[in-house]
Design an enzyme around this catalytic site. Structure first.
Site, PDB file in Angstrom:
ATOM      1  N   GLU A 197      99.094 -49.377  26.483  1.00 37.47           N
ATOM      2  CA  GLU A 197      99.626 -49.857  25.179  1.00 37.47           C
ATOM      3  C   GLU A 197     100.001 -51.468  25.382  1.00 37.47           C
ATOM      4  O   GLU A 197     101.225 -51.692  25.041  1.00 37.47           O
ATOM      5  CB  GLU A 197     100.774 -48.928  24.569  1.00 37.47           C
ATOM      6  CG  GLU A 197      99.972 -47.508  24.150  1.00 37.47           C
ATOM      7  CD  GLU A 197     100.933 -46.783  23.375  1.00 37.47           C
ATOM      8  OE1 GLU A 197     102.244 -47.234  23.292  1.00 37.47           O
ATOM      9  OE2 GLU A 197     100.670 -45.584  23.232  1.00 37.47           O
ATOM     10  N   GLU A 318      95.758 -40.659  25.300  1.00 35.16           N
ATOM     11  CA  GLU A 318      96.685 -39.893  24.594  1.00 35.16           C
ATOM     12  C   GLU A 318      96.613 -39.416  23.300  1.00 35.16           C
ATOM     13  O   GLU A 318      96.155 -40.287  22.543  1.00 35.16           O
ATOM     14  CB  GLU A 318      98.017 -41.156  24.796  1.00 35.16           C
ATOM     15  CG  GLU A 318      98.583 -41.425  26.029  1.00 35.16           C
ATOM     16  CD  GLU A 318     100.002 -42.376  26.121  1.00 35.16           C
ATOM     17  OE1 GLU A 318     100.668 -42.158  25.016  1.00 35.16           O
ATOM     18  OE2 GLU A 318      99.952 -43.150  26.758  1.00 35.16           O
TER      19      GLU A 318
HETATM   20  O1  AHR Z   1     103.591 -40.181  25.378  1.00 34.36           O
HETATM   21  C1  AHR Z   1     104.687 -40.565  24.995  1.00 34.36           C
HETATM   22  C2  AHR Z   1     104.326 -42.065  24.927  1.00 34.36           C
HETATM   23  O2  AHR Z   1     103.650 -42.458  23.618  1.00 34.36           O
HETATM   24  C3  AHR Z   1     103.731 -42.974  25.718  1.00 34.36           C
HETATM   25  O3  AHR Z   1     104.518 -43.592  26.877  1.00 34.36           O
HETATM   26  C4  AHR Z   1     103.180 -44.143  25.265  1.00 34.36           C
HETATM   27  O4  AHR Z   1     101.972 -44.821  25.829  1.00 34.36           O
HETATM   28  C5  AHR Z   1     103.102 -43.752  23.658  1.00 34.36           C
HETATM   29  O5  AHR Z   1     103.555 -44.686  22.713  1.00 34.36           O
END
Ligand code: AHR
Length: 510
Positions: A197, A318
């Site tokens: 991110e 994710e």
């Molecule tokens: O999964 C939780 C968080 O969500 C992770 O650390 C981040 O990459 C995302 O914003």
């Protein structure tokens, strides 16, 4: 309070719902003679971040623990993940990746420093689970490795050293240090993420800036043959990010990540409850989930502009449901319950990935144990398998299967179709159909024409429960587990099945 048009449409739909409910009919065609792309097993990947009890207590208890373990890894959790045929695990983050300094997690454990986890409640991390533990854990569960390196607060030199330490067969001082720490042979990094991110916790960078940072990093690292290099991709529907990365750095990466979470309300300040929700948030959670399909289509189209052959992977590294935390749980530990709704949300996401199997060849649900939409919850020495675990279990035969086109005409459920489905032919030659009935009140009878070939027999499993928010508890028999499904028939070139309300059904055609 301001309400979106979508929320108003959902409210109107729910107010108009009839009191008496009857099974509805769904029709479709399955093209058995038109094989599509292969579903990469890695689409069923997991993500473990140094966060709350996601690793500490959930995976790692240490060799001295009374909880049965193998070299410090919980036997129950290892067994459950092996049974799931977990194809790949991503570590150490997440946001944590961009504050992680690998040297804190090697060498004798008692000498490792305590560091603060600034993203997740400032928890004191003892760094007992470090590089060796991660690679050993992956070996233990038979998974490929996905390492996310620090490209936010680290340096290219630090990243290059870590990769050399892990992968070098040479006599360099870093390879020798690895040997001195107990590992003779190098490990393989199957996937290497350059930051996480970068538009947010990974450095608050703009796309052009990150594209250059990415190029700088890959200029100094030598991950080894067969490593898929993943660039930090867009936040949800940030299409400009994808366009910029493809044009500025596209030559240098194999995959571009995408992060998108399902929030029932769509609002990060009040996401919605994990349990005790009404039908409004049942439906809105699915509406939010289908945004994934819109995003994949749009990012794929942008990638097609410079990569029409889909050589570059879109890695949804994710995804999953993110709710308001369990009341009373420590801040920043992202603990939430997991219910039947989660199992069906996972199934819809997996169906979406199947429909984009030519581009999406890696995905990692967030997160594996005790955090967000987890497969497994632990409490001391107890472990429970969540409804999401069972959805993954039912979908196992889709790993490496070949997609078969499936068209479905289903009645509406709010703004959605009531039934979602995908089909694929597995390595065993059998055809599997995954069907999700989103309607929490009505059964749906599905009648699918088998085009291009026939089938002699059908069997299946169903996952459903009493309530929309049924869950599996620690000290009781689980409420949400797959059961044998007896409501399907094949005859006259058709398969017919009556899907109970709020259910996932996976059929096998012989
Ligand atoms: O999964 C939780 C968080 O969500 C992770 O650390 C981040 O990459 C995302 O914003």
């Amino acid at each position: 309070m301001k309400r979106s048009i979508k929320a108003c449409a959902i409210a109107l739909f729910l107010a108009a719902a009839p009191a008496v409910v009857m099974a509805q009919t769904v029709t479709g065609t399955l093209h058995l003679d038109q094989p599509g792309p292969v579903i990469a097993p890695e689409v069923y990947g997991q993500f473990m971040e140094q966060l709350g009890t996601g690793i500490d207590g959930g995976v790692w208890v240490g060799p001295g623990s009374e909880i049965p373990n193998t070299r410090g890894f919980r036997n129950d959790v290892v067994g459950a993940l092996k049974a799931l045929k977990t194809p790949v695990v991503r570590w150490p983050g997440g946001c944590y990746a961009d504050i992680y300094h690998w040297r804190n997690g090697i060498g004798p454990r008692e000498q490792r420093p305590i560091t603060l986890n600034r993203w997740w409640g400032n928890k004191e991390e003892n760094n007992a689970f470090g590089t060796h533990e991660f690679f050993e854990f992956a070996e233990l569960i038979g998974a490929k490795t996905y390492l996310s390196i620090n490209a936010g607060s680290g340096t290219p030199a630090e990243a290059a050293d870590w990769i050399e330490y892990v992968t070098s067969p040479s006599n360099s001082h870093l390879a020798q240090e690895r040997r001195a720490n107990g590992r003779e042979q190098p490990w393989k990094i199957d996937y290497l993420g350059i930051g996480n991110e970068p538009w947010g916790c990974g450095g608050r960078m703009r796309a052009n800036w990150y594209a250059d940072v990415f190029r700088q990093y890959v200029g100094f690292i030598t991950p080894g043959a067969g490593t898929t290099v993943v660039a930090g991709g867009p936040n949800a529907d940030d299409y400009d990010w994808t366009r910029t990365l493809m044009s500025v750095a596209g030559k240098d990466f194999d995959a571009l990540s995408l992060h998108y979470y399902t929030l029932p309300t769509g609002d990060w300040t009040t996401k919605g409850a994990a349990r005790g929700f009404g039908e409004d948030q049942w439906l809105s959670a699915f509406v939010q989930t289908y945004r994934m399909e819109t995003m994949l289509r749009a990012h794929d189209a942008i990638m097609d502009e410079t990569d029409p052959g889909s050589k570059k992977v879109l890695a949804v590294d994710e995804w999953g449901a993110w709710y308001d935390p369990t009341p009373g749980s420590p801040p920043g530990w992202l603990q939430q319950q997991n219910t039947l709704r989660d199992a069906l949300l996972a199934a819809v996401n997996l169906n979406i990935f199947h429909r984009h199997a030519d581009r999406v060849k890696l995905a990692n649900i967030a997160q594996m144990v005790n955090v967000l939409q987890a497969m497994i919850l632990t409490d001391g020495d107890e472990m429970v398998l969540t409804p999401t675990y069972y959805a993954f279990q039912m979908y196992q035969p889709f790993q490496g299967a070949t997609v078969l086109p499936l068209e479905i005409e289903a009645p509406a459920y709010g703004p959605l179709k009531a039934v979602d489905g995908t089909a694929a032919r597995g390595a065993d030659g059998k055809v599997r159909l995954a069907l999700v009935n989103l309607d929490p009140d009505r059964a749906n009878t599905v009648s699918i024409v088998l085009g291009g070939a026939g089938a002699r027999a059908v069997s299946g499993q169903v996952l459903t429960a009493q309530a929309m928010d049924s869950q599996n508890d620690f000290d009781a028999a689980p409420d949400v587990t797959p059961q044998a499904f007896h409501d399907a028939r094949v005859s006259g070139g058709r398969v017919t099945a009556t899907l109970p309300a709020k259910s996932l059904v996976v059929l096998t055609l012989d």
